[in-house]
Design a protein around this motif. Structure first.
Motif, PDB file in Angstrom:
ATOM      1  N   ALA A  28       0.827  -1.207   0.000  1.00  0.00           N
ATOM      2  CA  ALA A  28       0.000   0.000   0.000  1.00  0.00           C
ATOM      3  C   ALA A  28       0.861   1.256   0.000  1.00  0.00           C
ATOM      4  O   ALA A  28       0.583   2.221  -0.734  1.00  0.00           O
ATOM      5  N   VAL A  29       1.922   1.261   0.794  1.00  0.00           N
ATOM      6  CA  VAL A  29       2.820   2.422   0.825  1.00  0.00           C
ATOM      7  C   VAL A  29       3.511   2.605  -0.525  1.00  0.00           C
ATOM      8  O   VAL A  29       3.604   3.722  -1.062  1.00  0.00           O
ATOM      9  N   CYS A  30       3.989   1.493  -1.108  1.00  0.00           N
ATOM     10  CA  CYS A  30       4.653   1.585  -2.413  1.00  0.00           C
ATOM     11  C   CYS A  30       3.677   2.051  -3.488  1.00  0.00           C
ATOM     12  O   CYS A  30       4.027   2.846  -4.367  1.00  0.00           O
ATOM     13  N   VAL A  34       4.078   5.270  -5.878  1.00  0.00           N
ATOM     14  CA  VAL A  34       4.063   5.152  -7.343  1.00  0.00           C
ATOM     15  C   VAL A  34       2.983   6.037  -7.940  1.00  0.00           C
ATOM     16  O   VAL A  34       3.190   6.714  -8.950  1.00  0.00           O
ATOM     17  N   LEU A  35       1.799   6.050  -7.335  1.00  0.00           N
ATOM     18  CA  LEU A  35       0.718   6.897  -7.843  1.00  0.00           C
ATOM     19  C   LEU A  35       1.089   8.368  -7.792  1.00  0.00           C
ATOM     20  O   LEU A  35       0.781   9.137  -8.716  1.00  0.00           O
ATOM     21  N   CYS A  36       1.740   8.769  -6.706  1.00  0.00           N
ATOM     22  CA  CYS A  36       2.171  10.172  -6.607  1.00  0.00           C
ATOM     23  C   CYS A  36       3.180  10.514  -7.694  1.00  0.00           C
ATOM     24  O   CYS A  36       3.095  11.581  -8.338  1.00  0.00           O
ATOM     25  N   THR A  42       2.843  12.692 -15.129  1.00  0.00           N
ATOM     26  CA  THR A  42       1.792  12.934 -16.117  1.00  0.00           C
ATOM     27  C   THR A  42       1.501  14.427 -16.253  1.00  0.00           C
ATOM     28  O   THR A  42       1.370  14.958 -17.370  1.00  0.00           O
ATOM     29  N   MET A  43       1.408  15.104 -15.135  1.00  0.00           N
ATOM     30  CA  MET A  43       1.150  16.547 -15.188  1.00  0.00           C
ATOM     31  C   MET A  43       2.290  17.288 -15.882  1.00  0.00           C
ATOM     32  O   MET A  43       2.065  18.223 -16.659  1.00  0.00           O
ATOM     33  N   TYR A  44       3.511  16.834 -15.610  1.00  0.00           N
ATOM     34  CA  TYR A  44       4.663  17.484 -16.260  1.00  0.00           C
ATOM     35  C   TYR A  44       4.634  17.262 -17.765  1.00  0.00           C
ATOM     36  O   TYR A  44       4.852  18.196 -18.561  1.00  0.00           O
ATOM     37  N   LEU A  45       4.344  16.009 -18.210  1.00  0.00           N
ATOM     38  CA  LEU A  45       4.306  15.709 -19.631  1.00  0.00           C
ATOM     39  C   LEU A  45       3.204  16.488 -20.334  1.00  0.00           C
ATOM     40  O   LEU A  45       3.387  16.995 -21.443  1.00  0.00           O
ATOM     41  N   LEU A  46       2.051  16.576 -19.711  1.00  0.00           N
ATOM     42  CA  LEU A  46       0.942  17.311 -20.306  1.00  0.00           C
ATOM     43  C   LEU A  46       1.267  18.798 -20.439  1.00  0.00           C
ATOM     44  O   LEU A  46       0.918  19.455 -21.423  1.00  0.00           O
ATOM     45  N   SER A  47       1.943  19.324 -19.427  1.00  0.00           N
ATOM     46  CA  SER A  47       2.308  20.740 -19.497  1.00  0.00           C
ATOM     47  C   SER A  47       3.333  20.991 -20.591  1.00  0.00           C
ATOM     48  O   SER A  47       3.291  22.008 -21.285  1.00  0.00           O
ATOM     49  N   GLN A  48       4.271  20.043 -20.743  1.00  0.00           N
ATOM     50  CA  GLN A  48       5.272  20.182 -21.784  1.00  0.00           C
ATOM     51  C   GLN A  48       4.665  20.019 -23.169  1.00  0.00           C
ATOM     52  O   GLN A  48       5.051  20.699 -24.125  1.00  0.00           O
TER      53      GLN A  48
END
Length: 328
Positions: A28-30, A34-36, A42-48
């Motif tokens: 659960a911690v891992c 990973v989700l974070c 994903t947010m970085y790629l979309l912004s780029q």
């Protein structure tokens, strides 16, 4: 036969559940990490992708489909979570293994000790029977021999329960409607000589005929635990009263002593295992309660009742067992 195969099934089930719980927590911690990371990437790629940089003359560029890249990241994240779960499971098994070995050693010790005690107890019982044959049953010596044999039988029963518990074959006896005054009287009779040797008067009284759904052996142990604790903490010349009555549709058993009371410790903690008062002041004695009172509470709770301190003060202490009344 391996040590693991010698462990009772319930021990193995407990260890498996503990290992699975630890592995799930690690997974659960891992997964959260990973989700974070995936979310941030994903947010970085979309912004780029929404703000492409101007191309330089003569430069060679390779373009990646954002959807394909995100899909690859998701697959890699899922694989990481599964890998973390496997590593967590193996780590949990390794961490739990010493506990399993300790349980095996504990049960083996109880098995060996219980088995070794059975033969001396059987010999003692046989010698008591021989002495009874040459003694009139109604004589003082005959009555004492009968009580000694009853005590030996009770001790044999405890040893057998320990052996069955160590092998995982213990079956809880069915509770019966037990007459409490009879059991309290048996406890008082068994402790009379010990109390007399310490200069303590031991008295038994009963109001009504309370009965509770509990095995006589367990009730005997619970009352004996309170009475023994009172004997330890009552000075010479004191009085201990074991009383049973009915109050508010419940069977109530009290053991009252004329000791110095309990101080320096919360009353709820008295029934904890090996509870003891803090370091005493000069002239005071530290009190230790061992595991006897803890066993008393366990027996009472298992029967649907409770055990507590009804009163404690300079003039003495009253401990109480409350049990549901047996239906007629």
């Amino acid at each position: 036969m391996t040590d693991q195969s010698m462990a009772p099934a319930q021990d193995q089930a407990i260890l498996r559940k503990a290992s699975l719980k630890i592995a799930l927590r690690i997974s659960a911690v891992c997964a959260l990490l990973v989700l974070c990371l995936l979310t941030a990437a994903t947010m970085y790629l979309l912004s780029q992708a929404g703000n492409p940089e101007p191309a330089e003359p003569g430069a060679v560029y390779a373009y990646l489909d954002t959807k394909d890249l995100i899909k690859a990241m998701v697959i890699a994240g899922a694989a990481g979570i599964l890998l973390a779960g496997g590593v967590g499971w193996l780590s949990a098994r390794s961490a739990i293994r010493p506990l399993g070995e300790a349980l095996i050693l504990q049960r083996r010790f109880i098995q060996d000790a219980s088995h070794e005690m059975r033969t001396p107890l059987a010999i003692l019982d046989a010698r008591i029977q021989v002495a009874q044959r040459s003694t009139a049953p109604e004589s003082p010596a005959g009555r004492q021999l009968t009580r000694i044999r009853d005590d030996t039988a009770a001790l044999t029963g405890i040893v057998n329960e320990l052996l069955e518990s160590a092998t995982g074959t213990l079956q809880e006896p069915a509770a019966t409607a037990t007459n409490i005054p009879d059991v309290t009287q048996e406890v008082v009779d068994s402790l009379q000589h010990l109390a007399a040797d310490r200069g303590i008067t031991l008295h038994c009284s009963s109001t009504g005929h309370p009965r509770a759904m509990i095995t006589p052996q367990r009730l005997h142990r619970a009352i004996l635990g309170l009475a023994e604790n009172a004997l330890v903490h009552t000075p010479a010349g004191g009085l201990i009263t074991v009383d049973s009555t009915v109050a508010a549709n419940q069977a109530v058993i009290t053991v009252t002593d004329t000791g110095h009371g309990i101080t320096g410790i919360d009353q709820d903690r008295i029934f904890d295992r090996f509870a003891r008062t803090p370091d005493p002041h000069p002239g005071q004695q530290q009190r230790s309660f061992g595991i006897g009172l803890s066993l008393v509470r366990d027996i009472a709770v298992a029967a649907g009742g409770s055990a507590d301190v009804a009163y404690t003060g300079p003039e003495g202490t009253r401990m109480r067992i409350t049990l549901p009344l047996a239906r007629n």
